[in-house]
Design a protein around this motif. Structure first.
Motif, PDB file in Angstrom:
ATOM      1  N   LYS A 152       0.850  -1.188   0.000  1.00 29.84           N
ATOM      2  CA  LYS A 152       0.000   0.000   0.000  1.00 29.84           C
ATOM      3  C   LYS A 152       0.891   1.245   0.000  1.00 29.84           C
ATOM      4  O   LYS A 152       2.123   1.131   0.072  1.00 29.84           O
ATOM      5  CB  LYS A 152      -0.925  -0.006   1.220  1.00 29.84           C
ATOM      6  CG  LYS A 152      -1.782  -1.264   1.311  1.00 29.84           C
ATOM      7  CD  LYS A 152      -2.719  -1.205   2.488  1.00 29.84           C
ATOM      8  CE  LYS A 152      -3.483  -2.522   2.633  1.00 29.84           C
ATOM      9  NZ  LYS A 152      -4.192  -2.938   1.398  1.00 29.84           N
ATOM     10  N   VAL A 153       0.253   2.409  -0.100  1.00 32.70           N
ATOM     11  CA  VAL A 153       1.027   3.656  -0.087  1.00 32.70           C
ATOM     12  C   VAL A 153       1.885   3.729   1.173  1.00 32.70           C
ATOM     13  O   VAL A 153       3.056   4.133   1.134  1.00 32.70           O
ATOM     14  CB  VAL A 153       0.074   4.874  -0.170  1.00 32.70           C
ATOM     15  CG1 VAL A 153       0.873   6.171   0.000  1.00 32.70           C
ATOM     16  CG2 VAL A 153      -0.661   4.882  -1.504  1.00 32.70           C
ATOM     17  N   LYS A 154       1.323   3.294   2.291  1.00 29.12           N
ATOM     18  CA  LYS A 154       2.068   3.326   3.555  1.00 29.12           C
ATOM     19  C   LYS A 154       3.308   2.419   3.487  1.00 29.12           C
ATOM     20  O   LYS A 154       4.356   2.749   4.057  1.00 29.12           O
ATOM     21  CB  LYS A 154       1.166   2.881   4.715  1.00 29.12           C
ATOM     22  CG  LYS A 154       1.817   3.028   6.078  1.00 29.12           C
ATOM     23  CD  LYS A 154       0.846   2.661   7.189  1.00 29.12           C
ATOM     24  CE  LYS A 154       1.458   2.902   8.567  1.00 29.12           C
ATOM     25  NZ  LYS A 154       2.725   2.220   8.774  1.00 29.12           N
ATOM     26  N   THR A 155       3.194   1.306   2.773  1.00 25.56           N
ATOM     27  CA  THR A 155       4.343   0.409   2.627  1.00 25.56           C
ATOM     28  C   THR A 155       5.499   1.130   1.950  1.00 25.56           C
ATOM     29  O   THR A 155       6.657   1.065   2.408  1.00 25.56           O
ATOM     30  CB  THR A 155       3.951  -0.821   1.790  1.00 25.56           C
ATOM     31  OG1 THR A 155       2.801  -1.433   2.356  1.00 25.56           O
ATOM     32  CG2 THR A 155       5.093  -1.834   1.750  1.00 25.56           C
ATOM     33  N   PHE A 156       5.192   1.838   0.860  1.00 27.23           N
ATOM     34  CA  PHE A 156       6.240   2.546   0.136  1.00 27.23           C
ATOM     35  C   PHE A 156       6.798   3.711   0.963  1.00 27.23           C
ATOM     36  O   PHE A 156       7.994   3.980   0.943  1.00 27.23           O
ATOM     37  CB  PHE A 156       5.702   3.066  -1.203  1.00 27.23           C
ATOM     38  CG  PHE A 156       5.228   1.961  -2.122  1.00 27.23           C
ATOM     39  CD1 PHE A 156       6.104   0.950  -2.516  1.00 27.23           C
ATOM     40  CD2 PHE A 156       3.933   1.916  -2.583  1.00 27.23           C
ATOM     41  CE1 PHE A 156       5.692  -0.082  -3.358  1.00 27.23           C
ATOM     42  CE2 PHE A 156       3.511   0.907  -3.420  1.00 27.23           C
ATOM     43  CZ  PHE A 156       4.380  -0.098  -3.814  1.00 27.23           C
ATOM     44  N   ASP A 158       6.881   3.901   4.249  1.00 32.48           N
ATOM     45  CA  ASP A 158       7.702   3.346   5.336  1.00 32.48           C
ATOM     46  C   ASP A 158       9.072   2.914   4.829  1.00 32.48           C
ATOM     47  O   ASP A 158      10.093   3.132   5.499  1.00 32.48           O
ATOM     48  CB  ASP A 158       6.982   2.154   5.981  1.00 32.48           C
ATOM     49  CG  ASP A 158       5.847   2.591   6.884  1.00 32.48           C
ATOM     50  OD1 ASP A 158       5.825   3.777   7.279  1.00 32.48           O
ATOM     51  OD2 ASP A 158       4.971   1.751   7.188  1.00 32.48           O
ATOM     52  N   ASP A 159       9.108   2.279   3.656  1.00 30.95           N
ATOM     53  CA  ASP A 159      10.400   1.869   3.096  1.00 30.95           C
ATOM     54  C   ASP A 159      11.253   3.083   2.745  1.00 30.95           C
ATOM     55  O   ASP A 159      12.475   3.081   2.936  1.00 30.95           O
ATOM     56  CB  ASP A 159      10.186   1.009   1.852  1.00 30.95           C
ATOM     57  CG  ASP A 159       9.861  -0.438   2.202  1.00 30.95           C
ATOM     58  OD1 ASP A 159      10.044  -0.810   3.375  1.00 30.95           O
ATOM     59  OD2 ASP A 159       9.425  -1.187   1.311  1.00 30.95           O
ATOM     60  N   PHE A 163      15.017   3.917   4.384  1.00 28.38           N
ATOM     61  CA  PHE A 163      16.265   4.170   3.659  1.00 28.38           C
ATOM     62  C   PHE A 163      16.800   5.574   3.938  1.00 28.38           C
ATOM     63  O   PHE A 163      18.012   5.784   4.036  1.00 28.38           O
ATOM     64  CB  PHE A 163      16.057   3.971   2.155  1.00 28.38           C
ATOM     65  CG  PHE A 163      16.182   2.536   1.738  1.00 28.38           C
ATOM     66  CD1 PHE A 163      17.426   1.960   1.551  1.00 28.38           C
ATOM     67  CD2 PHE A 163      15.062   1.751   1.567  1.00 28.38           C
ATOM     68  CE1 PHE A 163      17.551   0.622   1.193  1.00 28.38           C
ATOM     69  CE2 PHE A 163      15.171   0.413   1.203  1.00 28.38           C
ATOM     70  CZ  PHE A 163      16.423  -0.159   1.024  1.00 28.38           C
ATOM     71  N   LEU A 164      15.901   6.551   4.067  1.00 27.43           N
ATOM     72  CA  LEU A 164      16.353   7.900   4.420  1.00 27.43           C
ATOM     73  C   LEU A 164      17.045   7.887   5.776  1.00 27.43           C
ATOM     74  O   LEU A 164      18.095   8.515   5.965  1.00 27.43           O
ATOM     75  CB  LEU A 164      15.162   8.865   4.460  1.00 27.43           C
ATOM     76  CG  LEU A 164      14.737   9.528   3.153  1.00 27.43           C
ATOM     77  CD1 LEU A 164      13.539  10.425   3.405  1.00 27.43           C
ATOM     78  CD2 LEU A 164      15.884  10.330   2.552  1.00 27.43           C
ATOM     79  N   SER A 165      16.470   7.159   6.735  1.00 26.30           N
ATOM     80  CA  SER A 165      17.046   7.105   8.081  1.00 26.30           C
ATOM     81  C   SER A 165      18.396   6.407   8.074  1.00 26.30           C
ATOM     82  O   SER A 165      19.300   6.781   8.826  1.00 26.30           O
ATOM     83  CB  SER A 165      16.080   6.391   9.040  1.00 26.30           C
ATOM     84  OG  SER A 165      14.889   7.142   9.195  1.00 26.30           O
ATOM     85  N   ILE A 166      18.540   5.371   7.247  1.00 22.59           N
ATOM     86  CA  ILE A 166      19.830   4.674   7.162  1.00 22.59           C
ATOM     87  C   ILE A 166      20.906   5.620   6.630  1.00 22.59           C
ATOM     88  O   ILE A 166      22.020   5.679   7.147  1.00 22.59           O
ATOM     89  CB  ILE A 166      19.701   3.436   6.245  1.00 22.59           C
ATOM     90  CG1 ILE A 166      18.831   2.366   6.915  1.00 22.59           C
ATOM     91  CG2 ILE A 166      21.087   2.855   5.934  1.00 22.59           C
ATOM     92  CD1 ILE A 166      18.532   1.176   6.018  1.00 22.59           C
ATOM     93  N   ILE A 167      20.562   6.363   5.585  1.00 27.25           N
ATOM     94  CA  ILE A 167      21.547   7.272   4.972  1.00 27.25           C
ATOM     95  C   ILE A 167      21.800   8.474   5.866  1.00 27.25           C
ATOM     96  O   ILE A 167      22.936   8.903   6.052  1.00 27.25           O
ATOM     97  CB  ILE A 167      21.059   7.731   3.585  1.00 27.25           C
ATOM     98  CG1 ILE A 167      20.892   6.519   2.672  1.00 27.25           C
ATOM     99  CG2 ILE A 167      22.039   8.717   2.966  1.00 27.25           C
ATOM    100  CD1 ILE A 167      20.188   6.830   1.374  1.00 27.25           C
TER     101      ILE A 167
END
Length: 314
Positions: A152-156, A158-159, A163-167
């Motif tokens: 769902k939109v929330k899935t995208f 959240d992903d 990735f933003l948080s990792i970087i």
């Protein structure tokens, strides 16, 4: 209104929409981290991503002074190390394996489409290939939704947040370095370099000028992290007065000077999107691992390109 202005090109309007979508993702990341009680720095993390999202989404409609104040506020948590990833919503290895068995190698089609759309849009006059990448991402998300209706939109979102948080704040470095290159050029750094190099290069010696131009591009790119930013300064300072003015082929030498800069890109942590971001995404133990592996290829490439410039550019 920007979007109603007939003097603004379609490419600029589409690019603005793309930046707005990126800003919305950043705001989502900020709000999500603000609610995350497991994040040890949730306040600083939330401030960084929300302010960045606001500047990206509404920056065009905010006065320059306010934008500057917001950017100043945004970098404070990053400088004091208060931007950190929170709770991860990544799928478990079992879930990833199960999904892969259902989809198979078709999982790479959405990623391939990003490159294909970028290439297609690159051939459309007046529209940036960045817009094509954005379109490719949207089409890829639709295909992933078809693959698995549970997406769902929330899935995208959240992903994207994960990735933003990792970087982390490093994701901004390429943008900041691009701005730095423009500031250096306007400030006359190229003229200063030209004066300094003039004391080193023997007058009228084109071969030495080419060598200094190529090595200078590599070293300056290592400092700035961006060959596109370095090429302007180094061409004004060295390329124009000590290479092109002596009769060198501007097509061959100019093109190879830029690729000499990429040799510097391989050797510097300042090129964060090439050498630091992959380390963060892959969670490598050795944060210099990527650069270490690139030292020998970079030195071989710079030697080859200098030889090529001397043979065919003079």
């Amino acid at each position: 209104m920007f979007f109603m202005n007939g003097d603004v090109s379609l490419g600029s309007k589409l690019l603005e929409i793309l930046y707005m979508l990126c800003g919305i993702v950043c705001i989502y990341a900020g709000v999500k981290n603000a609610k995350d009680k497991e994040n040890p720095s949730r306040l600083g993390t939330a401030i960084f991503w929300i302010v960045l999202g606001v500047v990206m989404t509404f920056g065009r409609y905010i006065p320059d002074l306010v934008n500057g104040i917001l950017v100043f506020i945004m970098v404070i948590p990053a400088v004091i190390g208060k931007v950190k990833p929170g709770k991860s919503d990544a799928a478990t290895p079992e879930k990833q394996t199960a999904d892969y068995k259902k989809i198979g190698m078709k999982i790479f089609i959405p990623a391939l489409l990003i490159g294909i759309f970028a290439l297609i849009f690159a051939f459309i006059e007046g529209i940036s290939s960045l817009v094509g990448m954005g379109v490719g991402v949207i089409v890829g998300a639709i295909i992933l939704k078809i693959y698995n209706p549970e997406n769902k939109v929330k899935t995208f979102m959240d992903d994207s947040e994960r990735f933003l948080s990792i970087i982390g704040p490093v994701c901004l470095l390429p943008c900041l370095l691009g701005v730095l290159g423009k500031i250096f050029t306007v400030a006359g750094v190229g003229d200063v370099i030209s004066t300094l190099v003039g004391n080193i290069i023997p007058e009228g010696n084109l071969a030495v000028g080419i060598i200094v131009y190529a090595i200078g591009m590599m070293l300056f790119t290592m400092i700035m992290g961006n060959a596109f930013a370095a090429i302007t300064v180094m061409t004004v300072g060295i390329g124009a007065p000590f290479v092109f003015a002596l009769g060198a082929d501007p097509v061959i030498c100019g093109m190879l000077a830029l690729t000499c800069g990429y040799c510097g890109t391989l050797l510097t942590p300042m090129a964060a999107n090439f050498n630091i971001v992959p380390v963060a995404i892959l969670e490598m133990n050795d944060k210099w691992g990527v650069i270490k592996k690139q030292v020998v290829p970079a030195l071989c490439l710079i030697a080859f390109q200098i030889a090529y410039m001397l043979l065919f550019g003079m």
